[in-house]
Structures are given as structure tokens and as C-alpha cells.
Design an enzyme around this catalytic site. Sequence first.
Site, PDB file in Angstrom:
ATOM      1  N   LYS A  52       2.612  11.732  -2.720  1.00  0.00           N
ATOM      2  CA  LYS A  52       4.040  11.597  -2.384  1.00  0.00           C
ATOM      3  C   LYS A  52       4.498  10.166  -2.638  1.00  0.00           C
ATOM      4  O   LYS A  52       5.577   9.937  -3.184  1.00  0.00           O
ATOM      5  CB  LYS A  52       4.288  11.949  -0.907  1.00  0.00           C
ATOM      6  N   GLN A  96       2.864  13.787   8.410  1.00  0.00           N
ATOM      7  CA  GLN A  96       2.020  14.757   7.715  1.00  0.00           C
ATOM      8  C   GLN A  96       1.357  15.712   8.714  1.00  0.00           C
ATOM      9  O   GLN A  96       0.720  15.282   9.676  1.00  0.00           O
ATOM     10  CB  GLN A  96       0.942  14.012   6.915  1.00  0.00           C
ATOM     11  N   ASP A 119      11.953  16.728   5.883  1.00  0.00           N
ATOM     12  CA  ASP A 119      11.154  17.960   5.865  1.00  0.00           C
ATOM     13  C   ASP A 119      11.979  19.161   6.335  1.00  0.00           C
ATOM     14  O   ASP A 119      11.561  20.304   6.162  1.00  0.00           O
ATOM     15  CB  ASP A 119       9.936  17.810   6.798  1.00  0.00           C
TER      16      ASP A 119
END
Length: 296
Positions: A52, A96, A119
Site C-alpha cells: 500500500k 490493518q 476503508d
Amino acid sequence: MSKTIDGNEAAADVLAKLKVAAEQLTAETGVVPGIAVIIVGQDPASVYVAFKGKKAKGCGFHSAEHALPTQTPEKEVIAPVEKLNADPRIHGVLVQLPLPDHIDSSRITQTIAPEKDVDGFHFINVGKLGTGELDTAFVSCTPAGSMLLIEHVHGRDLSGLNALVVGRSNIVGKPMANLLLRANATVTVAHSPTKNLPRSADILVAAVRRPEMTKADWIKPGVTVIDVGINRISDGSNGKSRLVGDVVYGEAATRAGAITPVPCDVGPMTIALVMANTFTAASRDAGRGVALETCG
Ligand code: NDP
């Protein structure tokens, strides 16, 4: 044989457009999109985090990583999230998942400021997707990326098409169903107690976390198959393993009209949509609307 839906190519296209759009945003407003990823513990996801970071830098974004040890107490994970919420250089905050068992994942994701929740897991963003307020929302990246792949095949208006989503998780199945509904598809959502899955879908999205559960005889000829699943299975007796999807690819490819290959063609789209959401967050922060259409 079916048409292959090339998620890698679609993701590269999104990232290339983002790079240009980010350069323009920075030139015109001085705002550099910034993304921060928090990872707790050393697990295989750390490779994904590094990936990422690389993609973010490739788009011209500012990128930061915060690696915390596995035993970090919950409040010491919340503290950096709150700090990033207040940091004007950071527009997207990711934690994460999965987190170690002693940490309440929901408490952490709900601590992220909704306007930095790239997200799309915060209740406010989930609610906005459910009620169609997408101008100010963030949509969960895997379903948003899957939706873009569906658009490559069917266009933006799915009127008259039946869609079957197998899986009802908050991260994939439910937002996927909402996006399909928003595009005028007639949507069925299946889950583990479902009996007699309908076989009449024009679009099938498999997000089940069960290796190769979806067989070819589940699908009618010509269907569009989006296989979200990433499952590692043993590869015979040699001690090696391999990745498979939630769909039996070889069989399904003989019947499908279009299909994502195994494994991971949705994966690159997920990362591209994280970057797209970060760009959107930065654009909103600079007082602009969404300059890059990414879903819905
Ligand atoms: P979850 O484990 O959270 O959800 C799985 C869903 O599948 C549940 O709703 C479950 O139903 C349903 N299910 C399980 N068994 C059956 C069955 N026999 N028939 C019908 N439905 C069933 O998984 P996620 O949604 O988080 O992820 C789904 C898959 O997508 C996984 O393989 C994951 O690795 C992959 N993934 C891939 C990403 C990418 O970027 N490519 C990103 C995120 C996930 P119930 O609710 O009743 O338990």
C-alpha cells in the site's frame, strides 16, 4: 470460454488517473494527499501494508506507517489513531486487520474520524452507503473495486439484471449488495443458512471465505463472476500451498460470460480504491468535490 476480467489492468488504470489528479490537486491547492497505516504485530499483512505504501508513493501521496508490537495495549493503539485524526497532512487513516485478539477491532475502527475512514468501516460511512449519501461517504474498498469491474462488463446501470452476492459480511457482502442495489440490479444475498441458492443470477459475487465452494453448476451460462475470495490451501503432499478463490475457476470459466481470474484479481482493485478514497478525502479537505469517479 469466458472473457477474463483483468483486475490488475483496471487497478493500474485507476492508479494512473489518480497520479494525474493528485498532481493537479497539489499544483492548484497545495494539498498533498496523505495516508497513514497502523499495523499491530508482525503478521503476513505487513507485506500488504508495504505494498500500500509503495502504491501511495507511486500516486504522489504522502505515506506513513506506524508499526506497533503485538502486545500493544488497546489504548496505545487508540492514541496514534486520535493523533492521525488531528494531523492535517493525513487524509486517510487505515488500521490493518485482523488485530491481535486482545484488541477490540470495532472500537479501533470506530475511533477513526469518518472523514478519514478510507476503508469505509465507520458506522457513519456504512449508514451513508445504506441511505445513498455517497457524496460525503467512503465505501468499503473491496466491494467498490468489484463494482468497478462489474461496470467494465455491464456499464453503470444494471437495470433488469439479477445479482447474487454470496456472503453477508460488513466488509464485503453487505456493502456489495448495497452498491448493486444502487446500480438498479435486483439483488439476492446468500449466507451460511441459505438453502437452495438461486441459479438465475446474471452477476455472481462470491465472498464466502470457503476455498472453491462455488461450483460451475451454480451458475447459468453467460454469468459475470466476481471471485473476491483469497484462500490458501495445501497443494498436495509436497508441503507447499497455493491461493485459490471462492469459485472453482477452471469449471466456472467454461460457463461464465466474464470472470475474474484466480487468485487476487480483486485484490489490486482493493488497494487502488484505498488510494482513490484517500484522494477523495484530500479533495474534500481542499474544499473540492470528488474529481475522480470511482464507484456507484
Ligand atoms: P467473512 O468470513 O467475514 O464472511 C463470509 C460470509 O460467507 C459470511 O456472511 C458467511 O455467512 C458466508 N458463508 C459461509 N459459508 C457459506 C455457505 N456455505 N453458503 C453461503 N454463504 C456462506 O469473509 P469476508 O467477507 O471478510 O471475506 C470473504 C472472502 O473475501 C474471503 O475469502 C477473504 O479472504 C476475501 N477478501 C478479499 C479481499 C480482496 O481484496 N480481494 C478483501 C477482503 C476479503 P454467515 O454470515 O451466515 O456466517
